[in-house]
Design a protein around this motif. Sequence first.
Motif, PDB file in Angstrom:
ATOM      1  N   LEU A 100       0.896  -1.281  -0.130  1.00  0.00           N
ATOM      2  CA  LEU A 100       0.057   0.008   0.174  1.00  0.00           C
ATOM      3  C   LEU A 100       0.574   1.123   0.084  1.00  0.00           C
ATOM      4  O   LEU A 100       1.941   1.375   0.889  1.00  0.00           O
ATOM      5  CB  LEU A 100      -1.073   0.005   1.154  1.00  0.00           C
ATOM      6  N   LEU A 101       0.482   2.100  -0.645  1.00  0.00           N
ATOM      7  CA  LEU A 101       1.084   3.603  -0.792  1.00  0.00           C
ATOM      8  C   LEU A 101       0.020   4.475  -1.131  1.00  0.00           C
ATOM      9  O   LEU A 101      -0.807   4.167  -2.026  1.00  0.00           O
ATOM     10  CB  LEU A 101       2.571   3.512  -1.640  1.00  0.00           C
ATOM     11  N   HIS A 102       0.403   5.841  -1.409  1.00  0.00           N
ATOM     12  CA  HIS A 102      -0.582   6.863  -1.826  1.00  0.00           C
ATOM     13  C   HIS A 102      -0.478   7.053  -3.187  1.00  0.00           C
ATOM     14  O   HIS A 102      -1.657   6.891  -3.995  1.00  0.00           O
ATOM     15  CB  HIS A 102      -0.326   8.345  -1.175  1.00  0.00           C
ATOM     16  N   HIS A 103       0.583   7.110  -3.780  1.00  0.00           N
ATOM     17  CA  HIS A 103       0.937   7.594  -5.194  1.00  0.00           C
ATOM     18  C   HIS A 103       0.774   6.467  -6.051  1.00  0.00           C
ATOM     19  O   HIS A 103       1.345   5.166  -5.927  1.00  0.00           O
ATOM     20  CB  HIS A 103       2.260   8.418  -5.597  1.00  0.00           C
ATOM     21  N   HIS A 104       0.270   6.555  -7.213  1.00  0.00           N
ATOM     22  CA  HIS A 104       0.395   5.381  -8.220  1.00  0.00           C
ATOM     23  C   HIS A 104       1.691   5.118  -8.812  1.00  0.00           C
ATOM     24  O   HIS A 104       2.206   6.059  -9.147  1.00  0.00           O
ATOM     25  CB  HIS A 104      -0.844   5.675  -9.381  1.00  0.00           C
ATOM     26  N   PRO A 105       1.916   3.541  -8.969  1.00  0.00           N
ATOM     27  CA  PRO A 105       3.129   3.349  -9.558  1.00  0.00           C
ATOM     28  C   PRO A 105       3.294   3.141 -10.882  1.00  0.00           C
ATOM     29  O   PRO A 105       4.330   2.458 -11.471  1.00  0.00           O
ATOM     30  CB  PRO A 105       3.507   2.146  -8.570  1.00  0.00           C
ATOM     31  N   LEU A 106       2.172   3.490 -11.588  1.00  0.00           N
ATOM     32  CA  LEU A 106       2.479   3.470 -12.833  1.00  0.00           C
ATOM     33  C   LEU A 106       1.487   4.472 -13.617  1.00  0.00           C
ATOM     34  O   LEU A 106       0.811   5.059 -12.981  1.00  0.00           O
ATOM     35  CB  LEU A 106       1.902   2.109 -13.313  1.00  0.00           C
ATOM     36  N   GLU A 107       1.488   4.768 -14.944  1.00  0.00           N
ATOM     37  CA  GLU A 107       0.708   5.747 -15.724  1.00  0.00           C
ATOM     38  C   GLU A 107      -0.664   5.450 -15.531  1.00  0.00           C
ATOM     39  O   GLU A 107      -1.054   4.227 -15.943  1.00  0.00           O
ATOM     40  CB  GLU A 107       1.256   5.928 -16.970  1.00  0.00           C
ATOM     41  N   ALA A 108      -1.603   6.261 -15.123  1.00  0.00           N
ATOM     42  CA  ALA A 108      -2.815   6.063 -14.827  1.00  0.00           C
ATOM     43  C   ALA A 108      -3.610   6.281 -16.496  1.00  0.00           C
ATOM     44  O   ALA A 108      -4.745   6.068 -16.792  1.00  0.00           O
ATOM     45  CB  ALA A 108      -3.708   6.732 -14.120  1.00  0.00           C
ATOM     46  N   GLY A 109      -2.870   7.218 -17.050  1.00  0.00           N
ATOM     47  CA  GLY A 109      -3.584   7.551 -18.626  1.00  0.00           C
ATOM     48  C   GLY A 109      -4.028   8.937 -18.901  1.00  0.00           C
ATOM     49  O   GLY A 109      -4.689   9.344 -19.828  1.00  0.00           O
ATOM     50  N   HIS A 132       7.780   9.108  -8.824  1.00  0.00           N
ATOM     51  CA  HIS A 132       8.585   9.458  -9.792  1.00  0.00           C
ATOM     52  C   HIS A 132       9.665   8.188  -9.742  1.00  0.00           C
ATOM     53  O   HIS A 132      10.228   8.006 -11.024  1.00  0.00           O
ATOM     54  CB  HIS A 132       9.126  10.607  -9.205  1.00  0.00           C
ATOM     55  N   ASN A 133       9.863   7.535  -8.921  1.00  0.00           N
ATOM     56  CA  ASN A 133      11.031   6.660  -8.855  1.00  0.00           C
ATOM     57  C   ASN A 133      10.234   5.138  -8.743  1.00  0.00           C
ATOM     58  O   ASN A 133      10.624   4.225  -8.234  1.00  0.00           O
ATOM     59  CB  ASN A 133      12.075   6.546  -7.695  1.00  0.00           C
ATOM     60  N   ASN A 134       9.170   5.121  -9.669  1.00  0.00           N
ATOM     61  CA  ASN A 134       8.496   3.640  -9.795  1.00  0.00           C
ATOM     62  C   ASN A 134       9.205   2.546 -10.041  1.00  0.00           C
ATOM     63  O   ASN A 134       8.970   1.319  -9.891  1.00  0.00           O
ATOM     64  CB  ASN A 134       7.123   3.760 -10.489  1.00  0.00           C
ATOM     65  N   SER A 135      10.355   2.886 -10.809  1.00  0.00           N
ATOM     66  CA  SER A 135      11.086   1.476 -11.376  1.00  0.00           C
ATOM     67  C   SER A 135      11.846   0.992 -10.275  1.00  0.00           C
ATOM     68  O   SER A 135      12.080  -0.105 -10.174  1.00  0.00           O
ATOM     69  CB  SER A 135      12.043   2.038 -12.509  1.00  0.00           C
ATOM     70  N   VAL A 163      -2.357  -3.890  -9.983  1.00  0.00           N
ATOM     71  CA  VAL A 163      -2.484  -2.507  -9.577  1.00  0.00           C
ATOM     72  C   VAL A 163      -3.577  -1.893  -9.361  1.00  0.00           C
ATOM     73  O   VAL A 163      -4.600  -1.823 -10.311  1.00  0.00           O
ATOM     74  CB  VAL A 163      -1.603  -1.656 -10.325  1.00  0.00           C
ATOM     75  N   LEU A 164      -4.232  -1.441  -8.317  1.00  0.00           N
ATOM     76  CA  LEU A 164      -5.455  -0.965  -7.761  1.00  0.00           C
ATOM     77  C   LEU A 164      -5.376   0.306  -7.127  1.00  0.00           C
ATOM     78  O   LEU A 164      -4.655   0.657  -6.217  1.00  0.00           O
ATOM     79  CB  LEU A 164      -6.111  -1.864  -6.875  1.00  0.00           C
ATOM     80  N   ALA A 165      -6.387   1.245  -7.754  1.00  0.00           N
ATOM     81  CA  ALA A 165      -6.702   2.410  -7.189  1.00  0.00           C
ATOM     82  C   ALA A 165      -8.080   2.677  -6.924  1.00  0.00           C
ATOM     83  O   ALA A 165      -9.057   1.827  -7.778  1.00  0.00           O
ATOM     84  CB  ALA A 165      -5.959   3.807  -7.997  1.00  0.00           C
ATOM     85  N   THR A 166      -8.568   3.406  -6.264  1.00  0.00           N
ATOM     86  CA  THR A 166     -10.057   3.560  -5.723  1.00  0.00           C
ATOM     87  C   THR A 166     -10.618   4.994  -5.777  1.00  0.00           C
ATOM     88  O   THR A 166      -9.816   5.989  -5.525  1.00  0.00           O
ATOM     89  CB  THR A 166     -10.070   3.112  -4.350  1.00  0.00           C
ATOM     90  N   PRO A 167     -11.805   5.182  -6.064  1.00  0.00           N
ATOM     91  CA  PRO A 167     -12.556   6.443  -5.884  1.00  0.00           C
ATOM     92  C   PRO A 167     -12.377   7.103  -4.563  1.00  0.00           C
ATOM     93  O   PRO A 167     -12.215   6.499  -3.605  1.00  0.00           O
ATOM     94  CB  PRO A 167     -13.959   6.170  -6.233  1.00  0.00           C
ATOM     95  N   SER A 168     -12.190   8.491  -4.560  1.00  0.00           N
ATOM     96  CA  SER A 168     -12.222   9.124  -3.425  1.00  0.00           C
ATOM     97  C   SER A 168     -13.530   9.369  -2.811  1.00  0.00           C
ATOM     98  O   SER A 168     -14.615   9.101  -3.491  1.00  0.00           O
ATOM     99  CB  SER A 168     -11.617  10.637  -3.788  1.00  0.00           C
ATOM    100  N   THR A 169     -13.780   9.587  -1.423  1.00  0.00           N
ATOM    101  CA  THR A 169     -14.701   9.996  -0.833  1.00  0.00           C
ATOM    102  C   THR A 169     -15.472  11.186  -1.265  1.00  0.00           C
ATOM    103  O   THR A 169     -16.409  11.521  -0.451  1.00  0.00           O
ATOM    104  CB  THR A 169     -14.700   9.748   0.775  1.00  0.00           C
ATOM    105  N   CYS A 170     -14.804  12.134  -1.889  1.00  0.00           N
ATOM    106  CA  CYS A 170     -15.209  13.312  -2.286  1.00  0.00           C
ATOM    107  C   CYS A 170     -15.131  13.581  -3.752  1.00  0.00           C
ATOM    108  O   CYS A 170     -16.026  12.826  -4.434  1.00  0.00           O
ATOM    109  CB  CYS A 170     -14.515  14.557  -1.441  1.00  0.00           C
TER     110      CYS A 170
END
Length: 274
Positions: free
Chosen positions: A161-170, A180-183, A216-223
Amino acid sequence: MQTYSLPQTNPESVVLLQITDTHLFANGSGSLLGVATKDSFHAVLNGVDIAARHFDAIVATGDISQDHTPYSYQRFADGISRWSQPCFWLPGNHDFQPTMQSILPSEQIKPQQQVLVGDHWQMILLDSQVQGVPHGELSTAQLGLLNTALARYPDRHALILLHHHPLEAGSAWLDQHQLHNNSSLWDVIDCHPQVKAVLCGHIHQNLDRTYHGVRVLATPSTCIQFMPDSDDFALDHNNPGWRYLELTKDGQIITSVHRISGDQFKPKLDAEGY
């Protein structure tokens, strides 16, 4: 390294509730691009209650506060106190860690970096915050922590688990603020085949992809929600939401995203940034 053991109530699986990017204010009427974040947060909590699905723990993947105040973090703690399950949280780019830590110790909120989940899994919570900027980076110490935690339990399936996405989301505007240092992260993961998934917040949208054989999973915000696949800043009309993750003993992840109903939390769709 702080370690916590989460008991397993079902021998077949453990269920996590992910809540992310709440962007709370000390002021109860505080809003982000037209959405009152306290109200949308509580609407999501009520939605979880209505769904009435069992879960074993809560994971909160950053951007808990928008204004850095102690009471914004207390609002989060007060909101989830309706449940007895433990919560594991980590910082996002909008969080101020000294204030975040000011409400601890808490009986419910656990700052542990490593969580042994039942008999078959472990979670590793990483700090990808770079103070004062929106993008993320994992320090040498955080990468070392990850490698050590994975090496310590090679027979446990792993969820990172981490906050920032570790690959391009598009989305070009959003992807400049990714890890930034996802590699470097993927170099560590590639050495540990027990890693099954990476779970993040930050992008205010649903994401479910496979990269290097890892989900790799990301989730909608509560706002507010960000428009997927938009090169320029754009908000989406979709409602606030949350995610369940069922971690099975054989290493599978059964997951679903849920959203509240109604139209009371529509943002300023013509906003050009925040």
